[in-house]
Design an enzyme around this catalytic site. Sequence first.
Site, PDB file in Angstrom:
ATOM      1  N   CYS A   1      -3.329   1.273   6.902  1.00 58.18           N
ATOM      2  CA  CYS A   1      -3.515   0.495   8.124  1.00 58.18           C
ATOM      3  C   CYS A   1      -4.005   1.363   9.279  1.00 58.18           C
ATOM      4  O   CYS A   1      -4.732   0.887  10.158  1.00 58.18           O
ATOM      5  CB  CYS A   1      -2.224  -0.218   8.504  1.00 58.18           C
ATOM      6  SG  CYS A   1      -0.823   0.893   8.795  1.00 58.18           S
TER       7      CYS A   1
ATOM      8  N   GLU B   1       4.129  -5.039  12.402  1.00 60.99           N
ATOM      9  CA  GLU B   1       3.133  -3.964  12.315  1.00 60.99           C
ATOM     10  C   GLU B   1       1.995  -4.511  11.480  1.00 60.99           C
ATOM     11  O   GLU B   1       2.134  -4.732  10.285  1.00 60.99           O
ATOM     12  CB  GLU B   1       3.746  -2.704  11.687  1.00 60.99           C
ATOM     13  CG  GLU B   1       2.902  -1.463  11.913  1.00 60.99           C
ATOM     14  CD  GLU B   1       1.975  -1.148  10.761  1.00 60.99           C
ATOM     15  OE1 GLU B   1       0.774  -1.463  10.883  1.00 60.99           O
ATOM     16  OE2 GLU B   1       2.444  -0.614   9.756  1.00 60.99           O
TER      17      GLU B   1
ATOM     18  N   GLU C   1       8.837   0.807  16.640  1.00 57.36           N
ATOM     19  CA  GLU C   1       9.956   1.323  15.863  1.00 57.36           C
ATOM     20  C   GLU C   1       9.829   2.835  15.768  1.00 57.36           C
ATOM     21  O   GLU C   1       8.789   3.418  16.054  1.00 57.36           O
ATOM     22  CB  GLU C   1       9.996   0.675  14.478  1.00 57.36           C
ATOM     23  CG  GLU C   1      10.299  -0.829  14.542  1.00 57.36           C
ATOM     24  CD  GLU C   1      10.517  -1.455  13.185  1.00 57.36           C
ATOM     25  OE1 GLU C   1      11.324  -0.924  12.403  1.00 57.36           O
ATOM     26  OE2 GLU C   1       9.876  -2.479  12.907  1.00 57.36           O
TER      27      GLU C   1
ATOM     28  N   ASN D   1       0.803  -1.228   0.000  1.00 56.79           N
ATOM     29  CA  ASN D   1       0.000   0.000   0.000  1.00 56.79           C
ATOM     30  C   ASN D   1       0.837   1.280   0.000  1.00 56.79           C
ATOM     31  O   ASN D   1       0.370   2.320  -0.476  1.00 56.79           O
ATOM     32  CB  ASN D   1      -0.974   0.007   1.180  1.00 56.79           C
ATOM     33  CG  ASN D   1      -0.281  -0.096   2.521  1.00 56.79           C
ATOM     34  OD1 ASN D   1       0.688  -0.833   2.685  1.00 56.79           O
ATOM     35  ND2 ASN D   1      -0.774   0.631   3.490  1.00 56.79           N
TER      36      ASN D   1
END
Length: 486
Positions: free
Chosen positions: A288, A255, A460, A157
């Site tokens: 997301c 993630e 992160e 994406n």
Amino acid sequence: MSDKIVIGGVTVDTRHWIGGERVASGDTFTDHSPIDGSALGEISRGTPTEAAAAVAAAKAAFPGWAATPRAERARILHAVADGVEKRLEELAVVETTDNGALLRSHRRGVMPRVAHNFRFFADRLLTLGHEDFDTRGHTNHVSWDPAGPCVLITPWNAPLMLATWKVAPALAAGNTVVLKPAEWSPLTASLLADIAAEAGLPAGVLNVVQGYGSEIGDALTSHPDVRRISFTGSVPTARRIAASAAVNLTPLSLELGGKSPLLVFADADLDLAVELAVEQYDNAGQVCLAATRFLVEEPVAEEFTRRFVDKATALTQGDPRDEATDIGPNIHPRQLEKIDGFVRRALAAGARAVIGGHRLDGQFYAPTLLTGVAQDSEIVQEEVFGPVLTLQTFSDEEEAVRLANDTRFGLAATLVTGDRERADRVSARLVAGTVWVNCFFVRDLQAPFGGSRHSGVGREGGTWSFDFYCDLRNTVTAPKGWTDRG
């Protein structure tokens, strides 16, 4: 068959990049543009053989790169950023053609962020450290040691931005990398290999292997020489990666998905709330972090909905290369079918489409808002990853928090209110890695990023990236016991 394709005047090598050389596979897969479904070219289809070769190249290059002084590593990463900026327009054109995201977004935001990823971690490397501290006269010294070869598996994406979000800190830390881009959008990863080589990154420090995760994923994630694995993508794939990595106890950063809420209280600035709500259609809903669940306080729900519909129906959907376009296509026919299946099942279960609710020509899906959805329904609980939003109402703050937290995810949350005390109270109770108050998608690389629950493992960004990509060591030195050689 040619090993190169031309996209918008930009030549892209379709072979892997392993050990500083282009390597072809015996088989290929076809890369299609979501804009019109056209075939862009044949891409080398990796096998466990290429995966093993890439890890071997990364292992061989690791000692030299790990021993490279920090200042020199930082200089090379800045040179990579220079290369990205020099080829920004080319990267934008190729990525828009490959994944269908807006060209104007790639030009103005995404590709500049790619360069910033390298600059930020290069600069942070030079300041990385911890003050020595004393324990009963003994000196403690903390150091960040490079871990070794890293496997980085990235999504389709935002291909290059999310790849470099991992590549940059991994390289800055002194590690070597095997990058496996998503098969639906592999092209800018190949260009990154060219840019890195031109910037002087030594052979084998960055390797790029293309192909299907089902065919090469296990060869990468179960390899005993891999010291870190970072993955962005779906929960089911993360489970497979975690099981594979468990064989060697390889540390993971994951993630994953989101089903984030947008909470709108009656005291909110409704114009702001609607503006933030419409932003959730960005990248055709393939984000997301998108706040796909609108939770609106009952007294303003009708007015919010009316204003939202007015603004959302004014969006322009079409060719992402057109500056006037607001929403482009979805990435792949399979993803489009998945999106449509979610909506069809929701409508069959009693939901109502205030807008949208159907496919359009090509790989486009109409921006959709569904109401009349139950909290335990699939459409509320599962990630759709398309331009599909739901709206529910709440009566008080307690119910708002309960509904917001009532999913298995916890990636992000957005809160719109005019009451600062309420903002503090509610944001403190939301289960989310990132909470935005009266704003959305404000991101800083200094901040920790990641999700709670099924939205991920680890954080992160900033020093947290170095904590993951390094082995931290504490050296404790006694104040005496030295032999005077003076």
